[in-house]
Design an enzyme around this catalytic site. Structure first.
Site, PDB file in Angstrom:
ATOM      1  N   ARG A 218       0.841  -1.045   0.006  1.00  0.00           N
ATOM      2  CA  ARG A 218       0.036   0.065   0.078  1.00  0.00           C
ATOM      3  C   ARG A 218       0.883   1.226   0.123  1.00  0.00           C
ATOM      4  O   ARG A 218       1.914   1.129   0.539  1.00  0.00           O
ATOM      5  CB  ARG A 218      -0.827   0.064   1.268  1.00  0.00           C
ATOM      6  CG  ARG A 218      -1.795  -1.301   1.273  1.00  0.00           C
ATOM      7  CD  ARG A 218      -3.093  -1.057   1.906  1.00  0.00           C
ATOM      8  NE  ARG A 218      -3.746  -2.129   2.700  1.00  0.00           N
ATOM      9  CZ  ARG A 218      -4.882  -2.540   1.825  1.00  0.00           C
ATOM     10  NH1 ARG A 218      -5.064  -1.679   0.872  1.00  0.00           N
ATOM     11  NH2 ARG A 218      -5.439  -3.661   2.124  1.00  0.00           N
ATOM     12  N   ASP A 244      -9.797  -0.450  -5.904  1.00  0.00           N
ATOM     13  CA  ASP A 244     -10.082   1.095  -6.214  1.00  0.00           C
ATOM     14  C   ASP A 244      -9.066   2.052  -6.113  1.00  0.00           C
ATOM     15  O   ASP A 244      -8.799   2.873  -7.115  1.00  0.00           O
ATOM     16  CB  ASP A 244     -11.243   1.524  -5.461  1.00  0.00           C
ATOM     17  CG  ASP A 244     -10.930   1.396  -4.012  1.00  0.00           C
ATOM     18  OD1 ASP A 244     -10.160   0.698  -3.595  1.00  0.00           O
ATOM     19  OD2 ASP A 244     -11.715   2.224  -3.106  1.00  0.00           O
ATOM     20  N   THR A 272     -10.821  -6.757  -6.047  1.00  0.00           N
ATOM     21  CA  THR A 272     -11.382  -6.312  -4.774  1.00  0.00           C
ATOM     22  C   THR A 272     -11.947  -7.444  -3.967  1.00  0.00           C
ATOM     23  O   THR A 272     -13.016  -7.972  -4.678  1.00  0.00           O
ATOM     24  CB  THR A 272     -12.076  -5.174  -4.620  1.00  0.00           C
ATOM     25  OG1 THR A 272     -12.948  -5.276  -3.430  1.00  0.00           O
ATOM     26  CG2 THR A 272     -13.077  -5.329  -5.836  1.00  0.00           C
ATOM     27  N   ASP A 274     -13.606  -7.417  -1.519  1.00  0.00           N
ATOM     28  CA  ASP A 274     -14.767  -6.731  -0.854  1.00  0.00           C
ATOM     29  C   ASP A 274     -15.954  -6.551  -1.778  1.00  0.00           C
ATOM     30  O   ASP A 274     -17.005  -6.143  -1.526  1.00  0.00           O
ATOM     31  CB  ASP A 274     -14.473  -5.393  -0.209  1.00  0.00           C
ATOM     32  CG  ASP A 274     -13.458  -5.353   1.051  1.00  0.00           C
ATOM     33  OD1 ASP A 274     -13.314  -6.364   1.367  1.00  0.00           O
ATOM     34  OD2 ASP A 274     -13.174  -4.591   1.385  1.00  0.00           O
ATOM     35  N   GLU A 373     -16.340  -6.242   8.769  1.00  0.00           N
ATOM     36  CA  GLU A 373     -15.291  -5.357   9.483  1.00  0.00           C
ATOM     37  C   GLU A 373     -15.769  -4.026   9.549  1.00  0.00           C
ATOM     38  O   GLU A 373     -15.227  -3.527  10.480  1.00  0.00           O
ATOM     39  CB  GLU A 373     -14.021  -5.560   8.904  1.00  0.00           C
ATOM     40  CG  GLU A 373     -13.742  -5.127   7.532  1.00  0.00           C
ATOM     41  CD  GLU A 373     -12.391  -5.137   6.948  1.00  0.00           C
ATOM     42  OE1 GLU A 373     -12.297  -5.375   5.833  1.00  0.00           O
ATOM     43  OE2 GLU A 373     -11.536  -5.340   7.935  1.00  0.00           O
ATOM     44  N   TYR A 429      -8.161 -13.076   7.236  1.00  0.00           N
ATOM     45  CA  TYR A 429      -6.809 -13.102   6.747  1.00  0.00           C
ATOM     46  C   TYR A 429      -6.618 -14.573   6.165  1.00  0.00           C
ATOM     47  O   TYR A 429      -6.118 -14.861   5.191  1.00  0.00           O
ATOM     48  CB  TYR A 429      -5.522 -12.801   7.581  1.00  0.00           C
ATOM     49  CG  TYR A 429      -5.254 -11.223   7.784  1.00  0.00           C
ATOM     50  CD1 TYR A 429      -5.373 -10.397   6.768  1.00  0.00           C
ATOM     51  CD2 TYR A 429      -6.010 -10.801   8.873  1.00  0.00           C
ATOM     52  CE1 TYR A 429      -5.224  -8.900   6.747  1.00  0.00           C
ATOM     53  CE2 TYR A 429      -5.877  -9.458   9.205  1.00  0.00           C
ATOM     54  CZ  TYR A 429      -5.565  -8.456   8.158  1.00  0.00           C
ATOM     55  OH  TYR A 429      -5.764  -6.985   8.112  1.00  0.00           O
ATOM     56  N   MET A 430      -7.221 -15.699   6.927  1.00  0.00           N
ATOM     57  CA  MET A 430      -7.232 -17.019   6.390  1.00  0.00           C
ATOM     58  C   MET A 430      -7.975 -17.049   5.080  1.00  0.00           C
ATOM     59  O   MET A 430      -7.765 -17.731   4.138  1.00  0.00           O
ATOM     60  CB  MET A 430      -7.823 -17.937   7.135  1.00  0.00           C
ATOM     61  CG  MET A 430      -7.222 -17.889   8.683  1.00  0.00           C
ATOM     62  SD  MET A 430      -7.771 -19.019   9.709  1.00  0.00           S
ATOM     63  CE  MET A 430      -7.033 -20.509   8.942  1.00  0.00           C
TER      64      MET A 430
HETATM   65  N1  LIG Z   1      -5.959   8.473  -5.353  1.00  0.00           N
HETATM   66  C1  LIG Z   1      -4.677   7.820  -5.570  1.00  0.00           C
HETATM   67  N2  LIG Z   1      -3.986   8.042  -6.671  1.00  0.00           N
HETATM   68  C2  LIG Z   1      -2.950   7.394  -6.880  1.00  0.00           C
HETATM   69  N3  LIG Z   1      -2.444   6.418  -6.333  1.00  0.00           N
HETATM   70  C3  LIG Z   1      -3.320   6.110  -5.320  1.00  0.00           C
HETATM   71  C4  LIG Z   1      -4.804   6.493  -5.004  1.00  0.00           C
HETATM   72  N4  LIG Z   1      -5.145   5.796  -4.214  1.00  0.00           N
HETATM   73  C5  LIG Z   1      -4.446   4.737  -3.900  1.00  0.00           C
HETATM   74  N5  LIG Z   1      -3.283   4.581  -4.639  1.00  0.00           N
HETATM   75  C6  LIG Z   1      -2.280   3.632  -4.533  1.00  0.00           C
HETATM   76  O1  LIG Z   1      -2.905   2.279  -4.969  1.00  0.00           O
HETATM   77  C7  LIG Z   1      -2.286   1.395  -4.433  1.00  0.00           C
HETATM   78  C8  LIG Z   1      -3.128   0.470  -3.687  1.00  0.00           C
HETATM   79  O2  LIG Z   1      -4.181   1.132  -3.037  1.00  0.00           O
HETATM   80  P1  LIG Z   1      -5.107   0.577  -1.680  1.00  0.00           P
HETATM   81  O3  LIG Z   1      -6.145   1.424  -1.344  1.00  0.00           O
HETATM   82  O4  LIG Z   1      -3.860   0.372  -0.747  1.00  0.00           O
HETATM   83  O5  LIG Z   1      -5.445  -0.743  -2.334  1.00  0.00           O
HETATM   84  P2  LIG Z   1      -6.581  -1.272  -3.457  1.00  0.00           P
HETATM   85  O6  LIG Z   1      -6.101  -0.913  -4.597  1.00  0.00           O
HETATM   86  O7  LIG Z   1      -6.812  -2.733  -3.342  1.00  0.00           O
HETATM   87  O8  LIG Z   1      -7.724  -0.341  -3.141  1.00  0.00           O
HETATM   88  C9  LIG Z   1      -1.300   1.969  -3.131  1.00  0.00           C
HETATM   89  O9  LIG Z   1       0.076   1.902  -3.826  1.00  0.00           O
HETATM   90  C10 LIG Z   1      -1.747   3.474  -3.040  1.00  0.00           C
HETATM   91  O10 LIG Z   1      -0.603   4.233  -3.042  1.00  0.00           O
HETATM   92  O1  LIG Z   2      -4.663  -5.607   6.638  1.00  0.00           O
HETATM   93  P1  LIG Z   2      -4.846  -4.667   5.419  1.00  0.00           P
HETATM   94  O2  LIG Z   2      -3.752  -5.357   4.482  1.00  0.00           O
HETATM   95  O3  LIG Z   2      -4.540  -3.413   5.472  1.00  0.00           O
HETATM   96  O4  LIG Z   2      -5.964  -5.175   4.779  1.00  0.00           O
HETATM   97  C1  LIG Z   2      -7.065  -5.027   5.401  1.00  0.00           C
HETATM   98  C2  LIG Z   2      -8.408  -4.565   4.214  1.00  0.00           C
HETATM   99  O5  LIG Z   2      -8.058  -5.226   2.918  1.00  0.00           O
HETATM  100  C3  LIG Z   2      -9.333  -5.514   2.430  1.00  0.00           C
HETATM  101  O6  LIG Z   2      -9.279  -6.985   2.460  1.00  0.00           O
HETATM  102  C4  LIG Z   2      -9.321  -5.315   0.905  1.00  0.00           C
HETATM  103  O7  LIG Z   2      -8.999  -4.016   0.926  1.00  0.00           O
HETATM  104  P2  LIG Z   2      -8.504  -3.387  -0.599  1.00  0.00           P
HETATM  105  O8  LIG Z   2      -9.430  -3.831  -1.620  1.00  0.00           O
HETATM  106  O9  LIG Z   2      -8.295  -1.949  -0.332  1.00  0.00           O
HETATM  107  O10 LIG Z   2      -7.082  -4.019  -0.739  1.00  0.00           O
HETATM  108  C5  LIG Z   2     -10.393  -4.913   3.172  1.00  0.00           C
HETATM  109  O11 LIG Z   2     -11.562  -5.832   3.403  1.00  0.00           O
HETATM  110  C6  LIG Z   2      -9.655  -4.900   4.449  1.00  0.00           C
HETATM  111  O12 LIG Z   2     -10.301  -3.598   5.417  1.00  0.00           O
HETATM  112 MG   LIG Z   3      -9.563  -0.166  -1.518  1.00  0.00          MG
END
Ligand SMILES: Nc1ncnc2c1ncn2[C@@H]1O[C@H](COP(=O)(O)OP(=O)(O)O)[C@@H](O)[C@H]1O
Ligand SMILES: O=P(O)(O)OC[C@H]1O[C@](O)(COP(=O)(O)O)[C@@H](O)[C@@H]1O
Ligand SMILES: [Mg+2]
Length: 549
Positions: A218, A244, A272, A274, A373, A429-430
């Site tokens: 992240r 997202d 995702t 979720d 959660e 997490y499992m």
């Molecule tokens: N608004 C944004 N602009 C650019 N990068 C973003 C933005 N939001 C999230 N990211 C980047 O996308 C990656 C994944 O985002 P994260 O929210 O952790 O997971 P997910 O993609 O599963 O929602 C991270 O490396 C984060 O820095």
């Molecule tokens: O412990 P972590 O890796 O931050 O992940 C927790 C989050 O990841 C998820 O499984 C998925 O979130 P993302 O799609 O943003 O990766 C959420 O349900 C949960 O809140």
């Molecule tokens: Mg997300």
């Protein structure tokens, strides 16, 4: 806004840069919201099929909208020729591939688009469509020119390795691409980590493993460093797998690539667990998660029904969207109460959770509660205020399952003086770490192939995914502008309530307000088709959203 079909317009042709024949749409209007049709500077770009005057493409990355008769709207995705008009094309190698060349109509027709809403009334506008995904007759990359990379970002999700595998094998087997790099450790891996050369041999059986062989992270999205790395390495196809946040990051990368005028296609594959990404029918890994959650629910049920006044509490993932909890509950039939972020609940008093638990204990001797959660956020933050964010800016949630369990124990043991046995199971997490199940694995293949065909055909700045069962190319902005959530005024949530017999925790006034809000701001959410339903309302007119901001 969608134009009225009755307005007389000249008949235009809709240009599809990847087919050797022009598509036709009645009265389409190709425009951008920032540049008027007559002022677009790229409209005079030469096109290989000679239809350069038939459409106008903006130099700015704003939504590409085509409108047609009957309220038809195509929300198209960017193409490399939008900013590199003179790119040569090549015959698609699938034309001579023995597996594919025999397939009747293997190539997607230039006119094919996928309707976002499929339940319509006699006088409904035709509404929003997306470009259908699939192989095109012509491609914009020669096989040995392609240098692809794959990156996985955000939280883990069942099926990640399958998507990686299918991207590598698909690129190699269908398009003879030999140079594919795995970027290690998410976005920051572009500039801070090593890369892994990926071949069909390397990825052969990774779909049997959970997680991602590339690693993930992240935060760490530094756009210019990422694009520098793409440019320095000579990468020209970027496959980004993530949720997202990741798709927002991919959109920014695409913008920077476009600004630099690079011939680099950026394709997003939505991940995702979720299921919180809008527009697409559902996300990969979701089915696997629902299936795996059954084991935890089953254990909670066995524990609860084996003792007097047994209470089983199972926490499932779902930060903002309670889809896993809702579907796991519906699938299990052992759950007496499902709590999700979209449906506020309360503990004390008439109609509250404690009252319902007591009723179930008296009638059945046990109760199983599933909690997502992100449920009860308001309640939990009142008692345990905490304002933390993860590296990506997502709110770090408290353990609501633990909080709920402690509160239930306190209420029944201390205040109601009842002898209860509560078991709290947190399998989150499992669940997230398992490999994809059979149906998710097949789904991952389709997503990967869609992304490959799109990038090879020169499309860029898009996310792939099924819309009403047909795979489509969706502009990034459409999947990042909002989150997909359970609509609690929808029939699926009503089914859940009738299956568990739990209270709705809502008074009729709140329900009426929710219905009004849903109609006003979220007509699209109703079109989510996990339950095969689609609610077309009079308000769901073809009105393309400008999500450029
Ligand atoms: N608004 C944004 N602009 C650019 N990068 C973003 C933005 N939001 C999230 N990211 C980047 O996308 C990656 C994944 O985002 P994260 O929210 O952790 O997971 P997910 O993609 O599963 O929602 C991270 O490396 C984060 O820095
Ligand atoms: O412990 P972590 O890796 O931050 O992940 C927790 C989050 O990841 C998820 O499984 C998925 O979130 P993302 O799609 O943003 O990766 C959420 O349900 C949960 O809140
Ligand atoms: Mg997300």
């Amino acid at each position: 806004m969608a134009s009225s079909a009755s307005i007389s317009r000249p008949r235009f042709r809709c240009f599809d840069p990847t087919n050797s024949y022009p598509a036709t749409l009645d009265h389409p209007r190709y425009f951008s919201s920032a540049v008027s049709p007559s002022s677009s500077s790229s409209s005079s770009s030469p096109r290989e099929n000679g239809f350069r005057d038939t459409m106008e493409i903006s130099n700015n990355s704003v939504p590409k909208i085509v409108t047609g008769e009957g309220g038809y709207v195509l929300e198209d995705v960017p193409h490399l020729v939008d900013y590199l008009p003179d790119l040569p094309t090549y015959p698609n190698p699938l034309q001579v591939n023995p597996s594919y060349s025999v397939v009747k109509q293997y190539f997607v027709n230039a006119d094919d688009t996928v309707a976002q809403k499929i339940v319509v009334h006699k006088d409904s506008p035709r509404g929003t469509h997306f470009r259908r995904s699939g192989p095109r007759q012509k491609v914009y990359f020669e096989s040995d020119e392609v240098h692809a990379c794959i990156v996985t970002c955000g939280g883990l999700c069942p099926g990640l390795n399958t998507v990686i595998r299918e991207l590598v094998c698909g690129l190699n087997h269908m398009y003879h691409v030999k140079r594919i790099l795995g970027i290690e450790g998410g976005y920051r891996g572009f500039y801070a980590r090593n890369t892994i050369p990926l071949t069909p041999k390397v990825v052969n059986d990774i779909h049997k493993r959970g997680g991602t062989i590339l690693g993930t992270s992240r935060g760490g999205h530094d756009t210019s460093k990422i694009v520098d790395s793409i440019q320095d390495r000579g990468i020209n196809q970027v496959y980004v797998i993530g949720g997202d946040g990741t798709q927002k990051g991919a959109a920014v990368i695409f913008e920077e690539i476009r600004r630099r005028g690079l011939k680099v296609a950026v394709a997003g594959i939505p991940k995702t667990i979720d299921n919180d990404i809008p527009v697409i029918d559902k996300s990969f890994g979701f089915d696997s998660a629902v299936e795996e959650a059954q084991r935890a629910i089953n254990a909670a049920h066995v524990e609860a029904e084996s003792v007097e006044n047994g209470i089983g509490v199972v926490k499932l993932m779902g930060r903002y969207s309670g889809f896993i909890a809702m579907y796991a509950t519906l699938a299990s039939r052992d759950v007496d109460c499902c709590l999700i972020p979209e449906s506020p609940f309360y503990l004390e008093g008439p109609g509250g959770l404690y009252e319902y638990i007591e009723k179930r204990l008296k009638e059945d001797g046990h109760i199983v509660i599933v909690i997502a959660e992100g449920a009860g956020e308001v309640l939990i933050s009142e008692s345990l205020p905490k304002d933390e964010q993860d590296a990506s800016g997502n709110k770090v949630l408290q353990d609501v399952g633990l909080w709920l369990s402690e509160n239930i124990k306190d209420h029944f043991s201390k205040r109601r003086k009842m002898n209860i046995t509560l078991k709290y199971i947190d399998p989150t997490y499992m669940i997230r770490a398992i490999p994809g199940n059979a149906s998710d694995n097949v789904y991952c293949t389709l997503l990967a192939h869609s992304a490959i065909h799109g990038a090879m055909a020169g499309y860029t700045g898009f996310t792939v995914g099924p819309v009403n069962g047909r795979h489509a190319y969706i502009p990034f902005c459409r999947v990042t502008e909002r989150q997909n959530k359970v609509v609690i005024t929808d029939r699926m949530w009503a089914r859940l309530l009738s299956s568990t017999n739990q209270p709705s925790f809502l008074d009729p006034k709140v329900v009426a307000k929710k219905v009004a809000e849903t109609k006003e701001e979220d007509t699209e959410a109703e079109a989510q088709l996990l339950d095969g339903e689609n609610h077309i309302e009079a308000t769901a007119a073809a009105d393309p959203k400008d999500c450029s901001g």
